[in-house]
Design a protein around this motif. Structure first.
Motif, mmCIF file in Angstrom:
data_model
loop_
_atom_site.group_PDB
_atom_site.id
_atom_site.type_symbol
_atom_site.label_atom_id
_atom_site.label_comp_id
_atom_site.label_asym_id
_atom_site.label_seq_id
_atom_site.Cartn_x
_atom_site.Cartn_y
_atom_site.Cartn_z
ATOM 1 N N GLY A 349 0.844 -1.190 0.000
ATOM 2 C CA GLY A 349 0.000 0.000 0.000
ATOM 3 C C GLY A 349 0.873 1.232 0.000
ATOM 4 O O GLY A 349 2.108 1.138 -0.096
ATOM 5 N N GLY A 350 0.244 2.409 0.106
ATOM 6 C CA GLY A 350 1.054 3.612 0.126
ATOM 7 C C GLY A 350 0.244 4.889 0.098
ATOM 8 O O GLY A 350 -0.984 4.882 0.040
ATOM 9 N N PHE A 351 0.968 6.009 0.096
ATOM 10 C CA PHE A 351 0.373 7.341 0.152
ATOM 11 C C PHE A 351 1.437 8.336 -0.286
ATOM 12 O O PHE A 351 2.575 7.957 -0.615
ATOM 13 N N VAL A 352 1.092 9.629 -0.260
ATOM 14 C CA VAL A 352 2.009 10.686 -0.675
ATOM 15 C C VAL A 352 2.085 11.726 0.433
ATOM 16 O O VAL A 352 1.096 11.979 1.128
ATOM 17 N N SER A 353 3.256 12.332 0.621
ATOM 18 C CA SER A 353 3.386 13.450 1.556
ATOM 19 C C SER A 353 3.933 14.672 0.822
ATOM 20 O O SER A 353 4.618 14.546 -0.199
ATOM 21 N N PHE A 354 3.594 15.850 1.368
ATOM 22 C CA PHE A 354 4.001 17.130 0.781
ATOM 23 C C PHE A 354 4.626 17.969 1.883
ATOM 24 O O PHE A 354 4.070 18.099 2.979
ATOM 25 N N ASP A 355 5.771 18.550 1.591
ATOM 26 C CA ASP A 355 6.497 19.391 2.538
ATOM 27 C C ASP A 355 6.755 20.723 1.835
ATOM 28 O O ASP A 355 7.565 20.802 0.909
ATOM 29 N N VAL A 356 6.048 21.772 2.258
ATOM 30 C CA VAL A 356 6.025 23.039 1.526
ATOM 31 C C VAL A 356 6.809 24.102 2.296
ATOM 32 O O VAL A 356 6.576 24.324 3.488
ATOM 33 N N THR A 357 7.722 24.767 1.616
ATOM 34 C CA THR A 357 8.443 25.919 2.160
ATOM 35 C C THR A 357 8.357 27.057 1.145
ATOM 36 O O THR A 357 7.789 26.895 0.061
ATOM 37 N N ARG A 358 8.931 28.170 1.495
ATOM 38 C CA ARG A 358 8.940 29.299 0.555
ATOM 39 C C ARG A 358 9.698 28.939 -0.720
ATOM 40 O O ARG A 358 9.341 29.403 -1.819
ATOM 41 N N GLU A 359 10.743 28.119 -0.602
ATOM 42 C CA GLU A 359 11.617 27.839 -1.746
ATOM 43 C C GLU A 359 11.136 26.702 -2.625
ATOM 44 O O GLU A 359 11.377 26.694 -3.833
ATOM 45 N N GLU A 360 10.462 25.691 -2.041
ATOM 46 C CA GLU A 360 10.111 24.500 -2.814
ATOM 47 C C GLU A 360 9.019 23.704 -2.118
ATOM 48 O O GLU A 360 8.745 23.880 -0.932
ATOM 49 N N MET A 361 8.411 22.818 -2.901
ATOM 50 C CA MET A 361 7.477 21.823 -2.374
ATOM 51 C C MET A 361 8.076 20.444 -2.660
ATOM 52 O O MET A 361 8.274 20.077 -3.830
ATOM 53 N N VAL A 362 8.392 19.701 -1.612
ATOM 54 C CA VAL A 362 8.930 18.358 -1.775
ATOM 55 C C VAL A 362 7.772 17.366 -1.737
ATOM 56 O O VAL A 362 6.987 17.348 -0.783
ATOM 57 N N SER A 364 6.804 13.388 -1.783
ATOM 58 C CA SER A 364 7.389 12.064 -1.526
ATOM 59 C C SER A 364 6.323 10.999 -1.669
ATOM 60 O O SER A 364 5.225 11.135 -1.130
ATOM 61 N N ILE A 365 6.655 9.941 -2.377
ATOM 62 C CA ILE A 365 5.773 8.782 -2.524
ATOM 63 C C ILE A 365 6.251 7.712 -1.541
ATOM 64 O O ILE A 365 7.427 7.331 -1.541
ATOM 65 N N HIS A 366 5.329 7.251 -0.694
ATOM 66 C CA HIS A 366 5.662 6.313 0.378
ATOM 67 C C HIS A 366 5.001 4.957 0.141
ATOM 68 O O HIS A 366 3.908 4.873 -0.422
ATOM 69 N N ARG A 367 5.632 3.914 0.667
ATOM 70 C CA ARG A 367 5.013 2.603 0.729
ATOM 71 C C ARG A 367 4.249 2.469 2.039
ATOM 72 O O ARG A 367 4.191 3.409 2.841
ATOM 73 N N GLU A 368 3.679 1.313 2.302
ATOM 74 C CA GLU A 368 2.755 1.155 3.428
ATOM 75 C C GLU A 368 3.374 1.447 4.792
ATOM 76 O O GLU A 368 2.692 1.936 5.701
ATOM 77 N N ASN A 369 4.661 1.188 4.984
ATOM 78 C CA ASN A 369 5.275 1.427 6.301
ATOM 79 C C ASN A 369 5.819 2.837 6.466
ATOM 80 O O ASN A 369 6.407 3.169 7.495
ATOM 81 N N GLY A 370 5.625 3.667 5.451
ATOM 82 C CA GLY A 370 6.093 5.050 5.512
ATOM 83 C C GLY A 370 7.428 5.293 4.849
ATOM 84 O O GLY A 370 7.824 6.450 4.673
ATOM 85 N N ASP A 371 8.156 4.246 4.484
ATOM 86 C CA ASP A 371 9.435 4.443 3.806
ATOM 87 C C ASP A 371 9.214 5.164 2.475
ATOM 88 O O ASP A 371 8.230 4.921 1.770
ATOM 89 N N VAL A 372 10.171 6.036 2.120
ATOM 90 C CA VAL A 372 10.076 6.798 0.877
ATOM 91 C C VAL A 372 10.568 5.948 -0.285
ATOM 92 O O VAL A 372 11.681 5.414 -0.265
ATOM 93 N N LEU A 373 9.718 5.829 -1.303
ATOM 94 C CA LEU A 373 10.092 5.128 -2.529
ATOM 95 C C LEU A 373 10.654 6.084 -3.578
ATOM 96 O O LEU A 373 11.459 5.696 -4.424
#
Length: 398
Positions: A349-362, A364-373
């Protein structure tokens, strides 16, 4: 405000459009003091319609989400300096297909399903956040209005105020100790426009026993065969166009259930490629986020980014439509099994996370345990798009 419609041929506008335009401010707005804003997105997480009403993969993915949503202040467990000092996630965006198999049908105890498929699974303290919801095709096989009604509880984290709605966050650090003559920079603005793509592209429902037959992967049927559906789609597109034109956000995301393009087994959505995609590019949208396909990918085409994550309760479909992706684009990342649910990817399984700052939006696509793929960074929108020209749009009423 005078409103002008142009660019797209469509049926004559009606007073319904004015009603939709008046709801543009409906949704969620917050101004927060922080230098970073984080949130998660999850698609196709809706459990199952038999006991225990969730899947093992969904349960594991919820645990991974809680790990990624947590703040890590001066944590020695993270190798990356930025990850060692990150704020907690602020909210979760649901990409649709919230209750399998056919949403809230008449014979479904929807209160029980809400508790067993949603509240019980995402029980972690780190996930006690606002959840912003849209409907998927499986939800439309039942009564979506029952999902909307859960938002009426003032104590709920479930936020589904309308079929189309918006999230706006402004954030900055106010340095009261700054003694220089320099002005404080303006806050960073993030806007997420959540849209109902089933209203735009139509829907077909299949019995559970026919799941994953060849016909199940057929594209949506469109709406042109039905006058009422065509009118509803036109009204929804008007709402989307005004929302895009009004936005002056530094980062502008559009979220829908159906993908515009897809390398996985359902494939892209013709109606969205023809009507929605040109609008997104015209208005300099940062990225389009979708679910529907039980796979994950990042695709870039004509300077537009498309992310898909539909692995909230299982993984994965195959890459059956990869050869039909539009020419000139770049498939930067793709997670599938060799054939649907063969298990060859080893991902549940999996999900996506977003980390937003003034300079960029990162992103990340994650698998079920939260590790970044996979991860990538996107830049803020060009200033030319951040004009907020809602006052220049005109709607003619007949």
């Amino acid at each position: 405000m005078t409103i002008t419609t142009r660019r797209r041929p469509r049926p004559a506008a009606t007073a319904t459009i004015l009603s939709l335009l008046s709801t543009l401010t409906a949704g969620s707005y917050e101004r927060v003091e922080t230098s970073r804003l984080r949130f998660l997105a999850l698609g196709d997480w809706g459990g199952q319609d038999t006991y225990p009403y969730y899947t093992e993969e969904q349960w594991e993915t919820a645990g991974g989400m809680s790990r990624v949503a947590a703040a890590t202040i001066n944590s020695d467990e993270e190798d990356d300096e930025k990850a060692r000092d990150r704020p907690a996630a602020s909210f979760v965006v649901s990409l649709g297909d919230n209750f399998y198999w056919n949403g809230f049908e008449d014979d479904v105890d929807h209160e029980m399903r809400f508790q067993e498929t949603f509240e019980k699974v995402y029980h972690h303290q780190e996930l006690q956040l606002p959840w912003y919801i849209i409907a998927g095709n499986h939800d439309y096989c039942g009564d979506v209005t029952k999902q909307l009604k859960f938002s009426e509880d003032p104590n709920t984290r479930w936020s589904f105020p309308d079929y189309n709605h918006r999230i706006v966050r402004e954030f900055s650090i106010n340095d009261n100790n700054n003694e220089s003559d320099e002005e404080q920079p303006p806050p960073v603005k993030l806007e997420i426009i959540l849209i109902d793509t089933i209203q735009l592209a139509g829907n077909l429902c299949y019995p559970n026993e026919n799941a994953f037959a060849e016909s199940y992967f057929a594209p949506p049927p469109g709406v042109s065969h039905d006058e009422a559906l065509t009118a509803r789609a036109a009204t929804t597109m008007d709402w989307i166009e005004v929302a895009l034109t009004e936005s002056d956000a530094d980062y502008l995301l559009v979220v829908g259930h159906y993908p515009i393009y897809s390398a996985c087994d359902h494939g892209g959505t013709k109606e969205l490629a023809e009507t929605l995609d040109p609008l997104l590019k015209e208005h300099g949208v940062t990225a389009y986020i979708s679910g529907h396909e039980h796979c994950q990918f990042h695709f870039e085409h004509e300077s537009m980014n498309y992310f898909l994550s539909g692995t909230g309760h299982d993984c994965c479909y195959g890459s059956g439509m990869k050869q039909f992706m539009p020419k000139g684009g770049e498939l930067k990342y793709l997670l599938t099994d060799s054939t649907p649910y063969s298990g060859s990817s080893g991902v549940k399984g999996g999900f996506v996370s977003f980390d937003v700052t003034r300079e960029e939006m990162v992103v990340s696509i994650h698998r079920e345990n939260g590790d970044v793929l996979y991860d990538t960074s996107l830049l803020p929108r060009d200033q030319v798009f951040k004009t907020g020209k809602a006052s220049e749009i005109v709607v003619e009423i007949e």
